[in-house]
Design a protein around this motif. Structure first.
Motif, short mmCIF file in Angstrom:
data_model
loop_
_atom_site.label_atom_id
_atom_site.label_comp_id
_atom_site.label_asym_id
_atom_site.label_seq_id
_atom_site.Cartn_x
_atom_site.Cartn_y
_atom_site.Cartn_z
N LEU A 39 0.83 -1.20 0.00
CA LEU A 39 0.00 0.00 0.00
C LEU A 39 0.86 1.25 0.00
N CYS A 40 0.32 2.32 -0.59
CA CYS A 40 1.03 3.59 -0.52
C CYS A 40 1.00 4.09 0.92
N ILE A 41 1.88 5.02 1.20
CA ILE A 41 2.04 5.44 2.59
C ILE A 41 0.78 6.14 3.14
N PRO A 42 0.13 7.04 2.37
CA PRO A 42 -1.11 7.63 2.89
C PRO A 42 -2.20 6.59 3.19
N GLN A 46 -3.79 5.86 6.83
CA GLN A 46 -5.23 6.05 7.00
C GLN A 46 -5.87 4.81 7.64
N ILE A 47 -5.49 3.64 7.18
CA ILE A 47 -6.05 2.40 7.73
C ILE A 47 -5.79 2.33 9.23
N HIS A 48 -4.54 2.58 9.60
CA HIS A 48 -4.21 2.43 11.01
C HIS A 48 -4.72 3.58 11.86
N MET A 72 -13.39 4.22 4.56
CA MET A 72 -12.31 4.12 3.60
C MET A 72 -12.75 4.65 2.23
N LYS A 73 -14.00 4.44 1.87
CA LYS A 73 -14.50 4.93 0.59
C LYS A 73 -14.36 6.44 0.49
N LYS A 74 -14.68 7.12 1.57
CA LYS A 74 -14.55 8.57 1.59
C LYS A 74 -13.10 8.97 1.35
N TYR A 75 -12.21 8.30 2.06
CA TYR A 75 -10.80 8.58 1.92
C TYR A 75 -10.31 8.26 0.50
N LEU A 76 -10.73 7.11 -0.04
CA LEU A 76 -10.25 6.69 -1.36
C LEU A 76 -10.71 7.66 -2.46
#
Ligand SMILES: [Zn+2]
Ligand SMILES: [Zn+2]
Length: 98
Positions: A39-42, A46-48, A72-76
């Motif tokens: 996964l990319c760093i952002p 975000q997950i953690h 997560m959808k909002k973030y993605l």
């Protein structure tokens, strides 16, 4: 946090991003080395930031489940609009350059 080189983030699907290894099932819950994703760093941060390891282990232990989670959808939706080359700016509170 182990480095995984540049490539495509498995979560936001942006290409040519710096990636890190994420344990889909956290090691403390029995996840093995094959149970990981790049996964990319952002995305990883975000997950953690959103979920404790216990919730990741039980409810969000696959990329598709993470992509389906409302938070997560909002973030993605947001991260997909960010250019791959630079990290999103983290706001420092209480500091203003005038
Ligand atoms: Zn990503
Ligand atoms: Zn992780």
């Amino acid at each position: 946090m182990a480095k995984a080189g540049r490539g495509r983030c498995e979560l936001c699907l942006r290409d040519h991003v710096e990636r890190t290894i994420h344990h889909l099932t956290p090691r403390e819950f029995g996840g093995g080395p094959e149970d990981t994703s790049k996964l990319c760093i952002p995305c990883h941060k975000q997950i953690h930031a959103l979920y404790p390891n216990s919730e990741l282990a039980i409810r969000l232990n696959a990329i598709e489940k993470l992509q389906d989670d409302p938070e997560m959808k909002k973030y993605l939706n947001w991260i997909k609009k960010q250019p791959a080359g630079k990290l999103p700016r983290i706001k420092k509170s209480g500091y203003r350059r005038l």
